[in-house]
Design a protein around this motif. Structure first.
Motif, PDB file in Angstrom:
ATOM      1  N   VAL A 312      70.151  32.010  78.123  1.00  0.00           N
ATOM      2  CA  VAL A 312      69.537  31.148  77.116  1.00  0.00           C
ATOM      3  C   VAL A 312      68.071  31.547  77.020  1.00  0.00           C
ATOM      4  N   PHE A 313      67.586  31.750  75.802  1.00  0.00           N
ATOM      5  CA  PHE A 313      66.226  32.261  75.629  1.00  0.00           C
ATOM      6  C   PHE A 313      65.298  31.179  75.068  1.00  0.00           C
ATOM      7  N   THR A 314      64.113  31.137  75.637  1.00  0.00           N
ATOM      8  CA  THR A 314      63.040  30.283  75.116  1.00  0.00           C
ATOM      9  C   THR A 314      61.926  31.196  74.634  1.00  0.00           C
ATOM     10  N   TYR A 315      61.563  31.050  73.360  1.00  0.00           N
ATOM     11  CA  TYR A 315      60.523  31.884  72.775  1.00  0.00           C
ATOM     12  C   TYR A 315      59.318  31.021  72.412  1.00  0.00           C
ATOM     13  N   TYR A 316      58.132  31.566  72.655  1.00  0.00           N
ATOM     14  CA  TYR A 316      56.891  30.899  72.276  1.00  0.00           C
ATOM     15  C   TYR A 316      56.248  31.710  71.156  1.00  0.00           C
ATOM     16  N   ILE A 317      55.861  31.031  70.086  1.00  0.00           N
ATOM     17  CA  ILE A 317      55.308  31.710  68.913  1.00  0.00           C
ATOM     18  C   ILE A 317      53.849  31.295  68.713  1.00  0.00           C
ATOM     19  N   ASN A 318      53.130  32.054  67.883  1.00  0.00           N
ATOM     20  CA  ASN A 318      51.693  31.825  67.728  1.00  0.00           C
ATOM     21  C   ASN A 318      51.355  30.834  66.614  1.00  0.00           C
ATOM     22  N   ASP A 319      52.203  29.836  66.445  1.00  0.00           N
ATOM     23  CA  ASP A 319      51.946  28.723  65.536  1.00  0.00           C
ATOM     24  C   ASP A 319      52.843  27.582  65.996  1.00  0.00           C
ATOM     25  N   GLY A 320      52.424  26.330  65.734  1.00  0.00           N
ATOM     26  CA  GLY A 320      53.213  25.221  66.245  1.00  0.00           C
ATOM     27  C   GLY A 320      52.917  23.915  65.550  1.00  0.00           C
ATOM     28  N   VAL A 321      53.229  22.802  66.203  1.00  0.00           N
ATOM     29  CA  VAL A 321      53.087  21.492  65.571  1.00  0.00           C
ATOM     30  C   VAL A 321      51.621  21.088  65.418  1.00  0.00           C
ATOM     31  N   TYR A 322      50.715  21.763  66.105  1.00  0.00           N
ATOM     32  CA  TYR A 322      49.291  21.499  65.904  1.00  0.00           C
ATOM     33  C   TYR A 322      48.716  22.418  64.832  1.00  0.00           C
ATOM     34  N   GLY A 323      49.610  23.037  64.087  1.00  0.00           N
ATOM     35  CA  GLY A 323      49.223  23.911  62.995  1.00  0.00           C
ATOM     36  C   GLY A 323      50.193  23.784  61.845  1.00  0.00           C
ATOM     37  N   SER A 324      50.899  24.867  61.535  1.00  0.00           N
ATOM     38  CA  SER A 324      51.747  24.904  60.345  1.00  0.00           C
ATOM     39  C   SER A 324      52.989  24.028  60.443  1.00  0.00           C
ATOM     40  N   PHE A 325      53.390  23.663  61.653  1.00  0.00           N
ATOM     41  CA  PHE A 325      54.594  22.850  61.825  1.00  0.00           C
ATOM     42  C   PHE A 325      54.266  21.387  62.132  1.00  0.00           C
ATOM     43  N   ALA A 326      53.105  20.926  61.667  1.00  0.00           N
ATOM     44  CA  ALA A 326      52.681  19.554  61.958  1.00  0.00           C
ATOM     45  C   ALA A 326      53.687  18.525  61.478  1.00  0.00           C
ATOM     46  N   SER A 327      54.348  18.792  60.352  1.00  0.00           N
ATOM     47  CA  SER A 327      55.312  17.825  59.815  1.00  0.00           C
ATOM     48  C   SER A 327      56.514  17.651  60.734  1.00  0.00           C
ATOM     49  N   LYS A 328      56.722  18.601  61.667  1.00  0.00           N
ATOM     50  CA  LYS A 328      57.848  18.511  62.594  1.00  0.00           C
ATOM     51  C   LYS A 328      57.713  17.283  63.505  1.00  0.00           C
ATOM     52  N   LEU A 329      56.489  16.771  63.678  1.00  0.00           N
ATOM     53  CA  LEU A 329      56.274  15.600  64.524  1.00  0.00           C
ATOM     54  C   LEU A 329      56.865  14.337  63.912  1.00  0.00           C
ATOM     55  N   SER A 330      57.051  14.332  62.597  1.00  0.00           N
ATOM     56  CA  SER A 330      57.518  13.116  61.939  1.00  0.00           C
ATOM     57  C   SER A 330      58.813  13.286  61.154  1.00  0.00           C
ATOM     58  N   GLU A 331      59.268  14.525  60.977  1.00  0.00           N
ATOM     59  CA  GLU A 331      60.480  14.723  60.201  1.00  0.00           C
ATOM     60  C   GLU A 331      61.186  15.989  60.645  1.00  0.00           C
ATOM     61  N   LYS A 332      62.418  16.141  60.211  1.00  0.00           N
ATOM     62  CA  LYS A 332      63.223  17.301  60.576  1.00  0.00           C
ATOM     63  C   LYS A 332      62.713  18.537  59.857  1.00  0.00           C
ATOM     64  N   LEU A 333      62.688  19.656  60.595  1.00  0.00           N
ATOM     65  CA  LEU A 333      62.263  20.914  59.993  1.00  0.00           C
ATOM     66  C   LEU A 333      63.247  21.316  58.902  1.00  0.00           C
ATOM     67  N   ASN A 334      62.691  21.619  57.711  1.00  0.00           N
ATOM     68  CA  ASN A 334      63.544  21.891  56.552  1.00  0.00           C
ATOM     69  C   ASN A 334      63.713  23.382  56.307  1.00  0.00           C
ATOM     70  N   THR A 335      63.648  24.172  57.360  1.00  0.00           N
ATOM     71  CA  THR A 335      63.838  25.612  57.211  1.00  0.00           C
ATOM     72  C   THR A 335      64.350  26.168  58.530  1.00  0.00           C
ATOM     73  N   ILE A 336      65.004  27.310  58.484  1.00  0.00           N
ATOM     74  CA  ILE A 336      65.513  27.933  59.703  1.00  0.00           C
ATOM     75  C   ILE A 336      64.848  29.294  59.865  1.00  0.00           C
ATOM     76  N   PRO A 337      64.651  29.737  61.120  1.00  0.00           N
ATOM     77  CA  PRO A 337      63.977  31.021  61.327  1.00  0.00           C
ATOM     78  C   PRO A 337      64.863  32.192  60.951  1.00  0.00           C
ATOM     79  N   GLU A 338      64.242  33.208  60.387  1.00  0.00           N
ATOM     80  CA  GLU A 338      64.937  34.450  60.056  1.00  0.00           C
ATOM     81  C   GLU A 338      64.265  35.576  60.832  1.00  0.00           C
ATOM     82  N   VAL A 339      65.053  36.390  61.485  1.00  0.00           N
ATOM     83  CA  VAL A 339      64.513  37.515  62.254  1.00  0.00           C
ATOM     84  C   VAL A 339      64.081  38.622  61.296  1.00  0.00           C
TER      85      VAL A 339
END
Length: 448
Positions: A312-339
């Motif tokens: 099982v892999f855990t990845y850390y990326i250079n953006d998060g809920v204190y940046g571009s994913f701030a809305s994730k704190l209050s609602e479901k993420l409306n997009t899925i990651p693409e490699v």
């Protein structure tokens, strides 16, 4: 490429025919891989033009007022201002942003339901008179700080599928509207209309029927008090789907024709936010760290679906809920990651989770998804990231805001001109050769 204002700190890459958003992302990733791997956005501003044409085709004559908090980047505001759209602002900084575009005060609404007195005074000084209100304490505060204010009574909507009223933080009841009108009379404040908002998560379009009927009741009530009301704001809640837009229009149009016909003099407006910008922006992030756990406790239902020895892999990326994913704190993420990197169709997929760079327990972007095994330095792409992600952001742990690269196709530029760009506006634009053939320094200028 072209920029807008002469002193603007950004420009827009004009794409040759055949060039695509994917080409731009590929070029940017190539450059960033060699210069620092900073997260970045690519904004296709041509989609804003298309969305506005779609709005005019389906929803006219309802005038859109764009909520600035949705995405306050300069390219977005400049394009929308050029297209003649109004703006719904929730703060002094947002009002100042759109004023700098030369937007007239009549095309600005101050919509924050909990306004600071100092910002109400700023609106008064700037001549921004139309604002929303849903309680008597707010009304008294407005009366003290902005006697010339023109209020839209914000009424609550009701979910007809539930047994009781939705758990809304803001919006008043029909019964309380009478009390607010009495207060407005006492303090000499004008009430000029009604606002309501139906969430884009609401599946029952009949909610619009109840809300418009309630608004008509408030208009009738206002006549008793001698208020001349001429604005109906049907709020936001538009997802960006043309089908949803047509469904909403099919429901509200007959009722608007009955309750607020053209001869009534009532101007119907709306606040489409994510409708305009959500699909216009794509975010590229880089994997900065990785953990492998063979015995990680998985969400219910996943444990049984995997082999005991499957990692099982855990990845850390250079953006998060204190940046571009701030809305994730209050609602479901409306997009899925693409490699971004190419991988074989039969390559195995592994249970993975994505986390931001803060090492905070709240900074989880995706709890569980299936991805091929990735390495530090690989890129992930998130589409539909234009709404609620590009406003004021945290500086948590020296977080770097993603760069923004704007683009537009020549055909979309032609559509902008067809939409009524005046010669006075066009003199603020300039052209250079297609961005796809140029180096990164020449291809784009960026707004952080």
């Amino acid at each position: 490429m072209k920029g807008f204002l002469e002193d603007a700190n950004y420009s827009i890459g004009l794409l040759d025919e055949g060039a695509t958003l994917a080409d731009v992302i590929d070029n940017c990733i190539y450059e960033h891989t060699h210069t620092g791997k900073r997260a970045f956005y690519v904004g296709d501003l041509g989609k804003l033009v298309k969305k506005n044409i779609q709005w005019q085709n389906v929803m006219a004559p309802i005038k859109p007022f764009y909520p600035v908090k949705c995405n306050s980047t300069p390219g977005v505001l400049e394009i929308l201002g050029t297209l003649g759209i109004g703006f719904a602002c929730s703060s002094k900084s947002e009002m100042a942003l759109v004023q700098d575009l030369g937007i007239s005060p009549e095309n600005i609404i101050y919509t924050n339901p909990c306004k600071q007195a100092s910002q109400i005074k700023y609106a008064a000084k700037a001549g921004i008179n139309i604002m929303t209100c849903d309680n008597d304490i707010e009304l008294k505060k407005i009366a003290r700080s902005h006697p010339n204010a023109k209020l839209l009574l914000h009424i609550a909507t009701e979910d007809i599928t539930a047994d009781e009223e939705m758990n809304m933080k803001f919006g008043t009841t029909l019964k309380n509207c009478r009390h607010l009108m009495e207060c407005a009379k006492e303090f000499g404040i004008q009430i000029v209309g009604v606002k309501f908002h139906v969430s884009n998560t609401c599946k029952e379009l009949q909610t619009y029927i109840h809300a418009i009927s309630d608004a008509r009741c408030v208009f009738d009530m206002a006549e008793e008090f001698g208020f001349k009301m001429d604005i109906l704001d049907i709020g936001g809640g538009f997802t960006g789907s043309e089908l949803q837009l047509e469904e909403v229009n099919h429901v509200i149009r007959p009722l608007l024709d009955i309750y607020f016909p053209k001869e009534s003099g009532v101007n119907v407006i709306a606040e489409p936010g994510c409708y305009y910008v959500s699909s216009a922006f794509t975010l590229a992030v880089n994997i900065i760290a990785k953990k492998t756990e063979c015995d990680k406790l998985l969400p219910s239902g996943v444990e049984q679906a995997r082999n005991d020895d499957e990692p099982v892999f855990t990845y850390y990326i250079n953006d998060g809920v204190y940046g571009s994913f701030a809305s994730k704190l209050s609602e479901k993420l409306n997009t899925i990651p693409e490699v971004h990197k190419k991988y074989k169709e039969d390559e195995p997929l592994f249970t993975s989770s994505l986390w931001g760079p803060s090492c905070d327990e709240l900074d989880q972007i995706v709890e569980n998804c299936l991805l091929p095994e990735l390495s530090v330095g690989d890129w992930l792409i998130f589409d539909n990231m234009g709404s609620g992600t590009l406003g004021e952001q945290s500086t948590f742990n020296d977080y770097q805001r993603p760069l923004i690269y704007y683009m537009m196709s020549f055909s979309d530029w032609d559509e902008m001109q067809d939409a009524g760009i005046t010669s006075d506006t066009m003199k603020n634009f300039f052209f250079v050769p297609s961005c796809i053939q140029l180096s990164s320094e020449d291809r784009f200028s960026t707004a952080a």
